[in-house]
Every structure is written in structure tokens, then in C-alpha cells.
Design a protein around this motif. Structure first.
Motif, mmCIF file in Angstrom:
data_model
loop_
_atom_site.group_PDB
_atom_site.id
_atom_site.type_symbol
_atom_site.label_atom_id
_atom_site.label_comp_id
_atom_site.label_asym_id
_atom_site.label_seq_id
_atom_site.Cartn_x
_atom_site.Cartn_y
_atom_site.Cartn_z
ATOM 1 N N THR A 40 0.788 -1.316 0.038
ATOM 2 C CA THR A 40 0.080 -0.137 -0.039
ATOM 3 C C THR A 40 0.851 1.158 0.028
ATOM 4 O OG1 THR A 40 -1.869 -1.079 1.135
ATOM 5 C CG2 THR A 40 -1.952 1.440 1.211
ATOM 6 N N LEU A 41 0.699 2.103 -1.145
ATOM 7 C CA LEU A 41 1.391 3.176 -1.078
ATOM 8 C C LEU A 41 1.015 4.661 -0.283
ATOM 9 C CD1 LEU A 41 2.358 2.911 -5.045
ATOM 10 C CD2 LEU A 41 3.384 2.015 -3.290
ATOM 11 N N LEU A 42 1.700 5.481 -0.222
ATOM 12 C CA LEU A 42 1.117 6.820 0.459
ATOM 13 C C LEU A 42 -0.354 7.188 -0.071
ATOM 14 C CD1 LEU A 42 4.533 8.665 1.040
ATOM 15 C CD2 LEU A 42 3.053 7.371 2.823
ATOM 16 N N ASP A 43 -0.277 7.070 -1.290
ATOM 17 C CA ASP A 43 -1.798 7.554 -1.994
ATOM 18 C C ASP A 43 -2.798 6.740 -1.910
ATOM 19 O OD1 ASP A 43 -1.082 5.719 -3.806
ATOM 20 O OD2 ASP A 43 -0.614 7.124 -5.663
ATOM 21 N N ARG A 44 -2.440 5.567 -1.179
ATOM 22 C CA ARG A 44 -3.571 4.636 -0.636
ATOM 23 C C ARG A 44 -3.696 3.385 -1.689
ATOM 24 N NH1 ARG A 44 -6.023 5.217 4.181
ATOM 25 N NH2 ARG A 44 -5.545 7.330 5.117
#
Length: 70
Positions: A40-44
Motif C-alpha cells: 500500500t503506497l502513500l496515496d493509498r
């Protein structure tokens, strides 16, 4: 932001923690199972990499996947 792992005999994702640099660990016993990962990346945005590690893996190995993310 987050990484989770799931063994081929499991139905739930296990959260992983970063222990040093690019090394991640999980508290689950996943020996003898194919491994899948969910990132899961920072931008969700969530990316799933299914069965990227064979059941014959052992500690200390590295693997690559054709999956990419930006």
C-alpha cells in the motif's frame, strides 16, 4: 506505507514491519508456503503480487517480480 504477506495456506494478510533498510519481517510462520505480497503506497493505491515466491524458499533469498509500481 505498508506491506503485508500471505502464505498459500492462509486466508488473511499478515502485516509486515521494516527491521532495517529494505528488510521486512512478519511474525507468522510461513515456511513451506508460496508467498504473496500486498503493498500500500502513500496515496493509498494498493498493489497485490500473487505467488511471487515459491514454497521452496529459505531465509536470506531474494526474488523479483514483473510487477511494478511508481
Amino acid at each position: 506505507k505498508a506491506v503485508a504477506v500471505r502464505g498459500s495456506r492462509g486466508k488473511t494478510w499478515l502485516q509486515m514491519t521494516r527491521n532495517w533498510g529494505a528488510n521486512w519481517q512478519s511474525s507468522g510462520d510461513l515456511r513451506g508456503q508460496r508467498l504473496s505480497f500486498r503493498v500500500t503506497l502513500l496515496d493509498r493505491k494498493t498493489l497485490t503480487f500473487l505467488n511471487v515466491v515459491p514454497s521452496s524458499w529459505w531465509f536470506g533469498q531474494t526474488f523479483s517480480s514483473r510487477g511494478q509500481f511508481f
